[in-house]
Design a protein around this motif. Sequence first.
Motif, PDB file in Angstrom:
ATOM      1  N   ILE A 132      32.761  47.583  33.129  1.00  0.00           N
ATOM      2  CA  ILE A 132      33.170  46.265  33.628  1.00  0.00           C
ATOM      3  C   ILE A 132      33.056  46.202  35.151  1.00  0.00           C
ATOM      4  CG2 ILE A 132      35.137  44.714  33.850  1.00  0.00           C
ATOM      5  CD1 ILE A 132      36.035  45.603  31.099  1.00  0.00           C
ATOM      6  N   ILE A 188      43.625  48.428  27.130  1.00  0.00           N
ATOM      7  CA  ILE A 188      42.995  47.149  27.447  1.00  0.00           C
ATOM      8  C   ILE A 188      43.621  46.381  28.617  1.00  0.00           C
ATOM      9  CG2 ILE A 188      42.419  44.886  26.459  1.00  0.00           C
ATOM     10  CD1 ILE A 188      41.757  46.409  23.877  1.00  0.00           C
ATOM     11  N   PRO A 189      44.950  46.319  28.739  1.00  0.00           N
ATOM     12  CA  PRO A 189      45.472  45.525  29.862  1.00  0.00           C
ATOM     13  C   PRO A 189      45.059  46.028  31.243  1.00  0.00           C
ATOM     14  CG  PRO A 189      47.180  45.933  28.246  1.00  0.00           C
ATOM     15  CD  PRO A 189      46.017  46.774  27.854  1.00  0.00           C
ATOM     16  N   LEU A 191      42.018  47.478  32.126  1.00  0.00           N
ATOM     17  CA  LEU A 191      40.599  47.770  32.263  1.00  0.00           C
ATOM     18  C   LEU A 191      40.015  47.239  33.562  1.00  0.00           C
ATOM     19  CD1 LEU A 191      39.098  47.382  28.709  1.00  0.00           C
ATOM     20  CD2 LEU A 191      39.498  49.442  30.028  1.00  0.00           C
ATOM     21  N   VAL A 192      40.487  46.078  34.003  1.00  0.00           N
ATOM     22  CA  VAL A 192      39.912  45.488  35.208  1.00  0.00           C
ATOM     23  C   VAL A 192      40.789  45.821  36.400  1.00  0.00           C
ATOM     24  CG1 VAL A 192      39.102  43.406  36.319  1.00  0.00           C
ATOM     25  CG2 VAL A 192      39.029  43.600  33.845  1.00  0.00           C
ATOM     26  N   VAL A 194      40.753  44.991  40.289  1.00  0.00           N
ATOM     27  CA  VAL A 194      40.075  44.224  41.340  1.00  0.00           C
ATOM     28  C   VAL A 194      39.713  45.146  42.488  1.00  0.00           C
ATOM     29  CG1 VAL A 194      40.362  42.385  43.018  1.00  0.00           C
ATOM     30  CG2 VAL A 194      41.220  42.092  40.702  1.00  0.00           C
ATOM     31  N   ILE A 197      36.467  46.942  41.805  1.00  0.00           N
ATOM     32  CA  ILE A 197      35.345  46.013  41.938  1.00  0.00           C
ATOM     33  C   ILE A 197      35.013  45.820  43.412  1.00  0.00           C
ATOM     34  CG2 ILE A 197      34.599  43.624  41.568  1.00  0.00           C
ATOM     35  CD1 ILE A 197      36.254  43.571  39.034  1.00  0.00           C
TER      36      ILE A 197
ATOM     37  N   PRO B  16      33.033  39.831  31.266  1.00  0.00           N
ATOM     38  CA  PRO B  16      34.047  40.756  30.750  1.00  0.00           C
ATOM     39  C   PRO B  16      35.268  40.842  31.662  1.00  0.00           C
ATOM     40  CG  PRO B  16      31.883  41.821  30.866  1.00  0.00           C
ATOM     41  CD  PRO B  16      31.738  40.482  31.489  1.00  0.00           C
ATOM     42  N   PHE B  24      45.287  39.062  31.135  1.00  0.00           N
ATOM     43  CA  PHE B  24      46.291  40.017  31.601  1.00  0.00           C
ATOM     44  C   PHE B  24      46.688  39.853  33.067  1.00  0.00           C
ATOM     45  CE2 PHE B  24      44.287  42.145  27.944  1.00  0.00           C
ATOM     46  CZ  PHE B  24      45.425  42.295  27.161  1.00  0.00           C
TER      47      PHE B  24
END
Lengths: 321, 312
Positions: A132, A188-189, A191-192, A194, A197, B16, B24
Motif C-alpha cells: 500500500i 488491518i486497522p 496497514l496505512v 501516512v 507514505i 487501497p 480507520f
Amino acid sequence: MDKEENKMTEKVDSENIAPENDSVEIVKIEVSQEELDVKKIKRSQKIGKIAATVGVYIFLIFIAIIVLFPFYWMLNSSLKTIEEYKWTKPSFFPNKLDWANYYEAYKAASLGDLFLHTVYVGLISTVLSLIITVLSAFAFARLDFKGKNAVFAVLLATMMIPGELFTITNYSTIYALGWQNTFSAMIIPFLVSVFYIYLLRQNFLQIPNELYLAAKVDGTSDFKYLLKVMVPLALPTLISITILKMMGAWNTYVWPNLVANDDAHKLITNGLRNAFTAADGTSDYPVQMAAVAIVSAPLFIVFLFLRKYIMKGVSRSGIKG
Amino acid sequence: MVDGKTQWKGWLYLAPALIMLAIFTFWPIINTLYMAFSNGYTSLGSAGGETYSLGIENFIKVIQYKGFVTCLKNTCLLCIITVPVSTILALLISVALNSIKVLNRALQTIYFLPYVTNSIAIGMVFAMMFNIVGLTPNGDSAITWGIINNIIQLFGGKGINWINAGSNYWANMMVMIIYIVWNALPFKILILLGGLQSINKQYYDAAKIDGASRSRILWRITVPLLSPMIAYVVITGFIGGFKEYTSIVGVFGNTMGPAGNPRVLNTIVGFIYDSLSNNNYGRASAAALILFVIIFIVTMLNMYVSKKKVHY
C-alpha cells in the motif's frame, strides 16, 4: 623562590632603564622566561585536556553501566534458583546456573505460540503495508492528477491526531464487523501509515524524472517502472519501514489487549504481561526474568545485524510507535 | 501529458490507502466527535436504538470525575519532570560522546539498546529491581530488599518501599521517572548526536583561538547551533509523554498502581481505555478529545517558544 626573584628583578629593571651591558642580560632572561611560561601553559593545557578526557570517559562509562545494568540484572536473576534469588545479600553471578527457568518460562507463558502469532501478524502486516505504501507514494511522487496536493495535505494533517482518538471508534468498528479475536483485527486497522507514505514519497522524488520519461519512451508501463526501477532504488527506506513495522508488532500492547486477548491470538507482549501478574511481590522472579530475556532476545539479535538501518529509520521516524 | 487515463490511474494507485484511511482514520474522527458531544453516549444504549441530545455533558462529567484529575496530574507531572531531565542528560551524553574517538561506536550502540526493547518487558525488569520480598508491616526488615535498595544500603541509606503494597506515591513516581528517562534517552541521544556531527568545526576552532572556556563553548556555540534538534526532541518528548501508558503497565501491571492502591498512577490514556472497557464511549471520546487539545496546545507553545529561541 628563584622565579619570584627573577620576576622582581625583571620588573625593577624594566622600570628603571639599566646600563647597556646589563639590558642584554635581561633580554636573555626574559626570552627564556617566556619560553618557560609557554611550556608551562602548554603543559597545564595538556594536563587539563587529559583530565577532561578522563572525566568524559568516566561519565560516559558510568552512564553505559546504568544503561546496561537492567539487562545484566535480568540475565543474572533469570539464571538463579528461587532460593538464591531470595538471598539477603544478592549474588552478582548465580551460584548454580538454573537453566530450567527458561524451560519453565517458555512453558508457563506458552511463548512458542505467542512467538508464532506475533511473527504472523508482523509479517502479514509488513507485506501488505509495504504494498500500500509503495503504491500511494508512487502516486504522490510521479503521477499527475487533480486534487493530488489537497489529498496529500489532508493525509499529513491526520498525523497530528493522537492514535487514541481513533482507537475508540475502531474498537466498535471491529466489533461491528465481528472481528473480535481474529488476526485481521490486529493487522488491518494499521496497514496505512501516512508517515511511511510521506517518507517513501520523499525518497521517490529524489529519483530523477528523466529515468521515468526514458522508461515511458521505451514503452515501459508505470507499474513495471515502479517495480523494476523505483523499488530497488528506494530499498534502504523500505528496509527501514520493514524493521520498524516488525518492531511495532513485537512491542504493541494496548490494541491487541482490547480486541484479541484469547489464547489463540494473543501476541507476545500481552502474553508476557498477563502470564506473570502476581503483583504482591511473591511471584517467581527468576522464571519471569527468563521469559523477559526470551522475549527481548530477537530484537537484540536483529539490532546487532541491522544496526545501521534501525538507527537511520528511527532517527527519521520520531517516537516509538 | 495529463489526460483522462492518468487522472484515473493516480486514484487507482491511491485507492487501497484511501479506502483503509476512510474506514480507520476519517470515520473515527467524525464518529469520535459525534460520540463526545452526545450526552451520556454508551455503546449499549446506542445498540438499543437510544438517541442522544447534543451537548458538552460528557466533557463536564470527565472533568468533574475525580479519577480524571488524578490521571491529568500524573500525566503532567511525568511530562514536566521526565522531558527536561532526559533532554539535558541526553545533551550532556551526546556532547561528551562527540568529543571522543576511542569506544565511540561501542558506546553509541550501548546507549541505543533501551530503544530496541519491549517497554512492557523491561518494565518488568525494573519492577523486579525495585521489588522487596517479604517486607514486614512496620517496614523495617525484609527477606530480600531488591538490588536498588541494596545499593542504597551500601552507601549507608535506608531501604525504601518503592512499589510494594503500602508504598508512597512519590516513591512510585520516582520509579516511573527513572524508567521513563532510561527509556527516553536513546532516541534523544541519536537525534542530538546526529545534529552535533553536522555542526561546522570552524566554529570551535574560532572559539579556541579566542580562548573560550568549555562551558562557554557548550552554551554559546553548541546549544544554539543544536537548538533545532533540541526543539525537536522536546516536542516529540512532550507528545510521547502525554501518551504515557505502557511503561506504567510494564512496572505496575494492569492495575496501574501498587498492590492495594490501584489506579493511583493512571494516566489520560489509561483513563480512555478504562472508559472504553466500561462501554462508556462518550466519556472515552471526550477524554480523547481533551488529550488531543492538550497535545495540540503544548506543541504550539513549544513551537512558539522555539521560534523565538531556535537559531537556524
